[in-house]
Design a protein around this motif. Structure first.
Motif, PDB file in Angstrom:
ATOM      1  N   GLN A   1       0.845  -1.183   0.000  1.00  0.00           N
ATOM      2  CA  GLN A   1       0.000   0.000   0.000  1.00  0.00           C
ATOM      3  C   GLN A   1       0.885   1.240   0.000  1.00  0.00           C
ATOM      4  O   GLN A   1       1.941   1.265   0.635  1.00  0.00           O
ATOM      5  CB  GLN A   1      -0.915   0.012   1.215  1.00  0.00           C
ATOM      6  CG  GLN A   1      -1.967  -1.061   1.166  1.00  0.00           C
ATOM      7  CD  GLN A   1      -2.918  -0.979   2.341  1.00  0.00           C
ATOM      8  OE1 GLN A   1      -3.056   0.055   2.984  1.00  0.00           O
ATOM      9  NE2 GLN A   1      -3.589  -2.070   2.626  1.00  0.00           N
ATOM     10  N   TYR A   2       0.455   2.256  -0.691  1.00  0.00           N
ATOM     11  CA  TYR A   2       1.227   3.496  -0.817  1.00  0.00           C
ATOM     12  C   TYR A   2       1.623   4.039   0.552  1.00  0.00           C
ATOM     13  O   TYR A   2       2.768   4.424   0.774  1.00  0.00           O
ATOM     14  CB  TYR A   2       0.389   4.524  -1.582  1.00  0.00           C
ATOM     15  CG  TYR A   2       1.087   5.831  -1.839  1.00  0.00           C
ATOM     16  CD1 TYR A   2       1.895   5.998  -2.964  1.00  0.00           C
ATOM     17  CD2 TYR A   2       0.934   6.910  -0.976  1.00  0.00           C
ATOM     18  CE1 TYR A   2       2.530   7.200  -3.211  1.00  0.00           C
ATOM     19  CE2 TYR A   2       1.566   8.116  -1.219  1.00  0.00           C
ATOM     20  CZ  TYR A   2       2.361   8.252  -2.333  1.00  0.00           C
ATOM     21  OH  TYR A   2       2.992   9.440  -2.582  1.00  0.00           O
ATOM     22  N   TYR A   3       0.691   4.035   1.472  1.00  0.00           N
ATOM     23  CA  TYR A   3       0.962   4.616   2.787  1.00  0.00           C
ATOM     24  C   TYR A   3       1.702   3.660   3.723  1.00  0.00           C
ATOM     25  O   TYR A   3       1.908   3.987   4.893  1.00  0.00           O
ATOM     26  CB  TYR A   3      -0.327   5.123   3.428  1.00  0.00           C
ATOM     27  CG  TYR A   3      -0.925   6.303   2.684  1.00  0.00           C
ATOM     28  CD1 TYR A   3      -0.180   7.455   2.460  1.00  0.00           C
ATOM     29  CD2 TYR A   3      -2.222   6.257   2.194  1.00  0.00           C
ATOM     30  CE1 TYR A   3      -0.704   8.535   1.769  1.00  0.00           C
ATOM     31  CE2 TYR A   3      -2.765   7.334   1.517  1.00  0.00           C
ATOM     32  CZ  TYR A   3      -2.001   8.473   1.304  1.00  0.00           C
ATOM     33  OH  TYR A   3      -2.524   9.542   0.625  1.00  0.00           O
ATOM     34  N   ASP A   4       2.157   2.496   3.230  1.00  0.00           N
ATOM     35  CA  ASP A   4       3.083   1.675   4.011  1.00  0.00           C
ATOM     36  C   ASP A   4       4.425   2.389   4.141  1.00  0.00           C
ATOM     37  O   ASP A   4       5.157   2.159   5.097  1.00  0.00           O
ATOM     38  CB  ASP A   4       3.289   0.302   3.373  1.00  0.00           C
ATOM     39  CG  ASP A   4       2.120  -0.638   3.620  1.00  0.00           C
ATOM     40  OD1 ASP A   4       1.233  -0.295   4.433  1.00  0.00           O
ATOM     41  OD2 ASP A   4       2.081  -1.715   2.997  1.00  0.00           O
ATOM     42  N   LEU A   5       4.743   3.234   3.155  1.00  0.00           N
ATOM     43  CA  LEU A   5       5.895   4.120   3.292  1.00  0.00           C
ATOM     44  C   LEU A   5       5.414   5.378   4.016  1.00  0.00           C
ATOM     45  O   LEU A   5       4.243   5.763   3.900  1.00  0.00           O
ATOM     46  CB  LEU A   5       6.487   4.469   1.923  1.00  0.00           C
ATOM     47  CG  LEU A   5       7.191   3.333   1.195  1.00  0.00           C
ATOM     48  CD1 LEU A   5       7.694   3.801  -0.167  1.00  0.00           C
ATOM     49  CD2 LEU A   5       8.349   2.799   2.016  1.00  0.00           C
ATOM     50  N   PRO A   6       6.288   6.043   4.753  1.00  0.00           N
ATOM     51  CA  PRO A   6       5.846   7.167   5.599  1.00  0.00           C
ATOM     52  C   PRO A   6       5.606   8.481   4.847  1.00  0.00           C
ATOM     53  O   PRO A   6       6.092   9.536   5.242  1.00  0.00           O
ATOM     54  CB  PRO A   6       6.975   7.285   6.622  1.00  0.00           C
ATOM     55  CG  PRO A   6       8.171   6.718   5.956  1.00  0.00           C
ATOM     56  CD  PRO A   6       7.675   5.658   5.026  1.00  0.00           C
ATOM     57  N   PHE A   7       4.832   8.417   3.772  1.00  0.00           N
ATOM     58  CA  PHE A   7       4.436   9.617   3.061  1.00  0.00           C
ATOM     59  C   PHE A   7       3.431  10.396   3.911  1.00  0.00           C
ATOM     60  O   PHE A   7       2.771   9.824   4.786  1.00  0.00           O
ATOM     61  CB  PHE A   7       3.750   9.265   1.725  1.00  0.00           C
ATOM     62  CG  PHE A   7       4.664   8.674   0.695  1.00  0.00           C
ATOM     63  CD1 PHE A   7       5.653   9.440   0.100  1.00  0.00           C
ATOM     64  CD2 PHE A   7       4.517   7.351   0.288  1.00  0.00           C
ATOM     65  CE1 PHE A   7       6.482   8.901  -0.874  1.00  0.00           C
ATOM     66  CE2 PHE A   7       5.342   6.811  -0.680  1.00  0.00           C
ATOM     67  CZ  PHE A   7       6.326   7.583  -1.262  1.00  0.00           C
ATOM     68  N   CYS A   8       3.270  11.679   3.626  1.00  0.00           N
ATOM     69  CA  CYS A   8       2.197  12.456   4.252  1.00  0.00           C
ATOM     70  C   CYS A   8       0.873  11.868   3.796  1.00  0.00           C
ATOM     71  O   CYS A   8       0.719  11.491   2.637  1.00  0.00           O
ATOM     72  CB  CYS A   8       2.275  13.909   3.822  1.00  0.00           C
ATOM     73  SG  CYS A   8       3.742  14.767   4.413  1.00  0.00           S
ATOM     74  N   TYR A   9      -0.080  11.786   4.711  1.00  0.00           N
ATOM     75  CA  TYR A   9      -1.361  11.178   4.356  1.00  0.00           C
ATOM     76  C   TYR A   9      -2.515  11.969   4.951  1.00  0.00           C
ATOM     77  O   TYR A   9      -2.353  12.677   5.950  1.00  0.00           O
ATOM     78  CB  TYR A   9      -1.414   9.721   4.807  1.00  0.00           C
ATOM     79  CG  TYR A   9      -1.175   9.527   6.288  1.00  0.00           C
ATOM     80  CD1 TYR A   9      -2.236   9.586   7.197  1.00  0.00           C
ATOM     81  CD2 TYR A   9       0.097   9.291   6.780  1.00  0.00           C
ATOM     82  CE1 TYR A   9      -2.011   9.429   8.552  1.00  0.00           C
ATOM     83  CE2 TYR A   9       0.322   9.124   8.125  1.00  0.00           C
ATOM     84  CZ  TYR A   9      -0.729   9.196   9.012  1.00  0.00           C
ATOM     85  OH  TYR A   9      -0.520   9.048  10.344  1.00  0.00           O
TER      86      TYR A   9
END
Length: 173
Positions: free
Chosen positions: A58-66
């Motif tokens: 999932q994209y947010y498995d990396l610590p991007f701003c969400y």
């Protein structure tokens, strides 16, 4: 023998009638029309190593701003089988409206988050988003094994912190 032929042909006739009388459900690029300023949905999808496209996260498995909350998009069976995991974003993109340099968030990364991004960069992770069902790909970062200057030595890891979207509309008849 007449009854058997009738039993076989009746379902065939009904199927033919239903096929030609039902409204057709086709999709095309021209189905969606936007006016200037209309919100055009952008969804994040997945991340994964370029050399192994079946390994996705999932994209947010990396610590991007969400966004808060992260809302998963209801997906079709084909999207699920394809490994898609569409979710909302912080990006607000409107049809035919230019934006320049908008900051989504400011975040100080923890050591574990830096390690996650570093691993993703080392493994050549790409990301995928969808802009009104149009797939958009990019890389999380890049590795430079040699520096461009003589004084700097060693491997450098670059996280791409900025995303630039350039979408153009095509003229219609």
């Amino acid at each position: 023998m007449g009854n058997e032929a009738l039993q076989i042909s009746l379902p065939l006739v009904l199927l033919t009638i239903l096929t030609f009388s039902a409204p057709s459900a086709t999709a095309s690029a021209s189905d969606r029309r936007y006016n200037v300023g209309d919100h055009v949905p952008l969804f994040v999808n997945k991340v994964g190593p370029l050399n192994n496209p079946s390994e996705t996260y999932q994209y947010y498995d990396l610590p991007f701003c969400y966004p808060d909350p992260v809302i998963q998009k209801k997906e079709s069976i084909g999207e699920v089988l394809n490994g898609d995991r569409l979710a909302n974003t912080l990006y607000q993109l409107n049809f035919r409206q230019d934006k320049n340099g908008e900051r989504l968030c400011q975040k100080k990364l923890k050591v574990a988050e830096v390690a996650k991004f570093r691993d993703a960069i080392v493994n050549d992770f790409y990301f995928q988003m969808y802009y009104d069902d149009l797939p958009v790909w990019g890389f999380v970062g890049k590795v430079e094994d040699e520096s461009w200057t003589i004084s700097d030595k060693g491997t450098k890891y670059y996280l791409f912190k900025h995303v630039v979207f350039d979408f153009f509309t095509m003229g219609t008849k």
